[in-house]
Design a protein around this motif. Structure first.
Motif, PDB file in Angstrom:
ATOM      1  N   ALA A 251       0.832  -1.203   0.000  1.00 45.78           N
ATOM      2  CA  ALA A 251       0.000   0.000   0.000  1.00 45.78           C
ATOM      3  C   ALA A 251       0.871   1.260   0.000  1.00 45.78           C
ATOM      4  N   GLU A 252       1.976   1.241   0.747  1.00 44.58           N
ATOM      5  CA  GLU A 252       2.883   2.389   0.766  1.00 44.58           C
ATOM      6  C   GLU A 252       3.556   2.589  -0.585  1.00 44.58           C
ATOM      7  N   GLN A 253       3.939   1.501  -1.255  1.00 43.14           N
ATOM      8  CA  GLN A 253       4.552   1.610  -2.579  1.00 43.14           C
ATOM      9  C   GLN A 253       3.566   2.190  -3.588  1.00 43.14           C
ATOM     10  N   ILE A 254       2.327   1.767  -3.506  1.00 44.93           N
ATOM     11  CA  ILE A 254       1.318   2.305  -4.419  1.00 44.93           C
ATOM     12  C   ILE A 254       1.097   3.783  -4.129  1.00 44.93           C
ATOM     13  N   ASP A 255       1.081   4.167  -2.855  1.00 43.60           N
ATOM     14  CA  ASP A 255       0.998   5.588  -2.502  1.00 43.60           C
ATOM     15  C   ASP A 255       2.130   6.372  -3.150  1.00 43.60           C
ATOM     16  N   TRP A 256       3.337   5.831  -3.058  1.00 44.09           N
ATOM     17  CA  TRP A 256       4.514   6.487  -3.641  1.00 44.09           C
ATOM     18  C   TRP A 256       4.346   6.626  -5.156  1.00 44.09           C
ATOM     19  N   LYS A 257       3.880   5.592  -5.815  1.00 40.76           N
ATOM     20  CA  LYS A 257       3.686   5.644  -7.269  1.00 40.76           C
ATOM     21  C   LYS A 257       2.598   6.656  -7.639  1.00 40.76           C
ATOM     22  N   LEU A 258       1.549   6.739  -6.836  1.00 39.37           N
ATOM     23  CA  LEU A 258       0.499   7.731  -7.092  1.00 39.37           C
ATOM     24  C   LEU A 258       1.053   9.143  -6.948  1.00 39.37           C
ATOM     25  N   GLN A 259       1.930   9.331  -5.992  1.00 33.49           N
ATOM     26  CA  GLN A 259       2.547  10.645  -5.805  1.00 33.49           C
ATOM     27  C   GLN A 259       3.437  10.994  -6.992  1.00 33.49           C
ATOM     28  N   ILE A 260       4.212  10.040  -7.463  1.00 32.82           N
ATOM     29  CA  ILE A 260       5.051  10.265  -8.644  1.00 32.82           C
ATOM     30  C   ILE A 260       4.183  10.587  -9.850  1.00 32.82           C
ATOM     31  N   LEU A 261       3.111   9.846 -10.029  1.00 37.81           N
ATOM     32  CA  LEU A 261       2.204  10.076 -11.151  1.00 37.81           C
ATOM     33  C   LEU A 261       1.610  11.473 -11.098  1.00 37.81           C
ATOM     34  N   SER A 262       1.219  11.911  -9.924  1.00 43.96           N
ATOM     35  CA  SER A 262       0.603  13.233  -9.823  1.00 43.96           C
ATOM     36  C   SER A 262       1.587  14.339 -10.154  1.00 43.96           C
ATOM     37  N   HIS A 263       2.880  14.092  -9.982  1.00 45.39           N
ATOM     38  CA  HIS A 263       3.890  15.080 -10.348  1.00 45.39           C
ATOM     39  C   HIS A 263       4.316  14.957 -11.809  1.00 45.39           C
ATOM     40  N   ALA A 264       4.207  13.769 -12.386  1.00 48.46           N
ATOM     41  CA  ALA A 264       4.645  13.542 -13.757  1.00 48.46           C
ATOM     42  C   ALA A 264       3.603  13.970 -14.784  1.00 48.46           C
TER      43      ALA A 264
END
Length: 105
Positions: free
Chosen positions: A55-68
């Motif tokens: 769940a934490e890794q998916i959170d991190w990926k969502l954060q990266i996506l929102s910046h990309a």
């Protein structure tokens, strides 16, 4: 004909939605396991930790996506990754003369 910007927004929307759903299912599974099995059991603690890490890794990926994704992409509006909620105070001002220091020469 779709522009590159429209394709990127659609891609961002699709990925953000799917990853958010996956994270929600992982969290639901964690809750179900907590209600069903003894939480002090070694096997439960091991898999609970793994699910939490996922769940934490998916959170991190969502954060990266929102910046990309593009600046005007609003797919993450209203979430913890919404960049429009950041505020910056007024610039610091100095009274009197301010020396920039030695500039070389």
């Amino acid at each position: 004909m779709a522009t590159v910007k429209d394709i990127k927004k659609g891609f961002c929307d699709d990925i953000y939605t799917e990853l958010g759903d996956i994270k929600g299912r992982i969290e639901a599974l964690q809750g179900k396991l907590e209600r069903t099995y003894p939480t002090e059991h070694e096997l439960f603690m091991l898999y609970d930790r793994h699910l939490h890490e996922l769940a934490e890794q998916i959170d991190w990926k969502l954060q990266i996506l929102s910046h990309a994704c593009s600046y005007d992409w609003k797919g993450s509006a209203g979430t913890e990754f919404d960049e429009n909620t950041v505020s910056v105070g007024p610039a610091e001002s100095f009274d009197g003369d301010f020396s920039g220091g030695y500039v070389g020469g």
